[in-house]
Design an enzyme around this catalytic site. Structure first.
Site, PDB file in Angstrom:
ATOM      1  N   ILE A 239       0.864  -1.174   0.000  1.00 45.68           N
ATOM      2  CA  ILE A 239       0.000   0.000   0.000  1.00 45.68           C
ATOM      3  C   ILE A 239       0.905   1.230   0.000  1.00 45.68           C
ATOM      4  CG2 ILE A 239      -1.706   1.296   1.326  1.00 45.68           C
ATOM      5  CD1 ILE A 239      -2.744  -1.430   2.349  1.00 45.68           C
TER       6      ILE A 239
ATOM      7  N   ALA B  94      24.798  -8.900   9.989  1.00 45.26           N
ATOM      8  CA  ALA B  94      25.650  -7.936  10.690  1.00 45.26           C
ATOM      9  C   ALA B  94      25.306  -7.956  12.177  1.00 45.26           C
ATOM     10  CB  ALA B  94      25.431  -6.546  10.117  1.00 45.26           C
TER      11      ALA B  94
ATOM     12  N   HIS C 215       4.049  -1.730  11.362  1.00 48.36           N
ATOM     13  CA  HIS C 215       4.696  -0.454  11.085  1.00 48.36           C
ATOM     14  C   HIS C 215       5.572   0.017  12.245  1.00 48.36           C
ATOM     15  CE1 HIS C 215       1.130   0.579   8.168  1.00 48.36           C
ATOM     16  NE2 HIS C 215       1.961  -0.320   7.661  1.00 48.36           N
TER      17      HIS C 215
END
Length: 524
Positions: free
Chosen positions: A98, A213, A453
């Site tokens: 989106i 890492a 998010h």
């Protein structure tokens, strides 16, 4: 593209995800610049399970997911798993794609929080530079029930119908989303597809896949010449377990995301002194803001059973959405819905609800959440996942919780309106008997989920802001040779899905780096 030629490069990019792909691509446009990308996952090239957008749900919790748990949430759902992609392209290879340009009020809020040069006027041009194929959901993918959701929301709430959410700023509206995809074959236009796939043969671009890492290499103040420590490379572990040091002549760019970027800093001794000392991690640079300001877009869910099967056509099963501005003084929308053409009952089932054979869902979420969480280490062992304490629904005025109550109520109003009402057989959860604000609120918080998010854990701020981790030029405060460019630098959460914002952060970082490279000349 060479995969394991690890030695010394001008720039080392940690994370081949959304922003890292942009930065690596833009820097290597200059043939005089060498770049190594350290990516913990495999390539997405030729992988239909990744590249086919509608298969995104099958990636959650699978082999390409770092799958971070949530700490105990007294006012929320403690069972949320935070998917973070372990594949080239990062979460843009894993999500629904989106694609919203952040609203002007989002950028201006950053500038007001001390991110000088990140206001809407300054940031707007970066959207037009994006290589991704950003288009509205194709007509062929516009499912009939999603169309009727759009019509019902428009009539029930008197909000405008939006055709192309990126055409101009908005406060509210309903419509089909813009997606970063290719409608003709439902393939992603992710960061890796748009920024790396066309350029994999560049001799100055080196991508180390399935290489993790785990610690930064830092040199003393004498080496830096400024009195600060300087990042000179990254310690990595290959798929075969071999540990190597990848050196950066100029800068290390940490683009590992809102979880793994602060994790890498903390295991390198960069973070809050007290926390590091408690775990026995030598303190290299006391930086109290690392891991603080953990943001997210929490959402709840309301589910209906439909009278029968839903038409099969769709781009990714959540193709339409709604924005509402309840408070006229709000700078942007303060309530958002995704409309799922599936019964999304993963969390309600934990409370005893049953998944209907056919159904749809609305997921009200909080565009500008006020709760703030924290990421922290529980072990000095880099292999141990960090703790994510989002502190969902802990804001002092319960704004976040009240927003979800309003969302459930508005969803019910939409469900009563035609033409959507004709599809719906019954409300499954929370169920029509759950009517009081208190009962709705308790349900909404217990089944709350994430829109995936996470952001803000290395937030950007003014040079004098001691809790800011990076300054407006994305440099880590008090260190040389290292910048951060990913969602962790967000000072506040954009009201919209943040992927485009992360791509724009990558574009701006690449521009800052290129300008600095030119200023210093080509001499090494």
């Amino acid at each position: 593209m060479t995969k394991q030629n690890l030695n010394t490069y001008d720039y080392v990019v940690v994370g081949g995800g959304t922003a890292g792909s942009v930065i690596a691509s833009r820097l290597t446009e200059n043939p005089d610049i060498t770049v190594a990308v350290i990516e913990g996952g495999p390539s997405d090239v030729g992988r239909d399970d990744v590249l086919t957008l509608r298969r995104w749900m099958g990636l959650l919790g699978g082999e390409l997911d770092y799958d971070y748990p949530t700490t105990e949430q007294p006012r929320g759902n403690s069972h949320i798993r935070h998917s973070r992609a372990r594949v080239l392209g990062g979460c843009s290879s894993h999500n629904t794609l989106i694609a919203f340009r952040p609203l002007p009020s989002d950028w201006d809020e950053w500038a007001a929080a001390g991110a000088e040069g990140w206001d809407a006027e300054a940031m707007d041009p970066y959207f037009d530079r994006l290589r991704n194929n950003i288009v509205p959901v194709d007509e062929a993918d516009r499912n009939a029930i999603a169309r009727d959701f759009v019509g019902a929301a428009q009539s029930a709430l008197a909000v405008p119908r939006v055709e192309g959410f990126n055409k101009k700023p908005f406060h509210e509206g309903v419509g089909f989303f813009d997606l970063a995809y290719h409608p003709e074959n439902n393939k992603r236009s992710s960061a890796s597809v748009a920024y790396l796939h066309p350029f994999l043969d560049r001799p100055n671009l080196h991508i180390a896949l399935e290489t993790w890492a785990y610690k930064l290499e830092l040199a003393g103040p004498i080496a830096s010449g400024t009195g600060n420590l300087r990042a000179t490379g990254v310690h990595v572990r290959t798929k075969d377990g071999e540990e190597r040091l990848v050196r950066a002549r100029r800068e290390v760019l940490v683009c590992a995301g809102a979880v793994d970027t602060p994790r890498l800093l903390l295991h390198s001794g960069i973070g809050p002194r007290v926390d590091l000392e408690e775990l026995g991690i030598p303190v290299v640079h006391d930086l109290p803001g690392v891991g603080e300001n953990l943001l997210d877009h929490p959402e709840s869910v309301i589910v209906w059973e439909t009278h029968g099967p839903i038409p099969e056509n769709s781009a990714m099963d959540s193709d339409a959405g709604l924005f509402v501005r309840r408070d006229p003084d709000s700078q942007g929308p303060d309530l958002m819905f995704h409309f799922y053409q599936i019964p999304f009952t993963d969390n309600p089932e934990r409370l005893g609800y049953e998944r209907p054979p056919h159904g749809v869902s609305m997921t009200p979420n909080i565009p500008k959440p006020r709760s703030r969480g924290r990421l922290f280490l529980t072990s000095a062992d880099p292999d141990v996942k960090p703790a994510l304490d989002f502190r969902y629904f802990t804001d002092e005025d319960d704004y976040d919780g009240r927003t979800l109550v309003d969302g459930i109520k508005l969803a019910r109003e939409i469900a009563k309106a035609q033409p959507l009402a004709g599809w719906l057989k019954r409300e499954v959860c929370p169920g029509p008997e759950v009517t009081s604000d208190e009962a709705i609120g308790e349900y909404a918080r217990k089944v709350a989920h994430t829109v995936y998010h996470p952001a803000g854990t290395c937030r950007m701020g003014a040079f004098a802001d001691e809790l800011a981790v990076v300054s407006p030029d994305l440099r880590v405060r008090g260190l040389d040779g290292i910048r951060i460019a990913d969602a962790s630098v967000f000072p506040t959460m954009p009201a919209v899905n943040p992927m485009i914002g992360v791509l724009m952060v990558g574009e701006k970082c690449a521009e800052l780096l290129s300008a600095a490279f030119e200023e210093r000349g080509l001499a090494r």
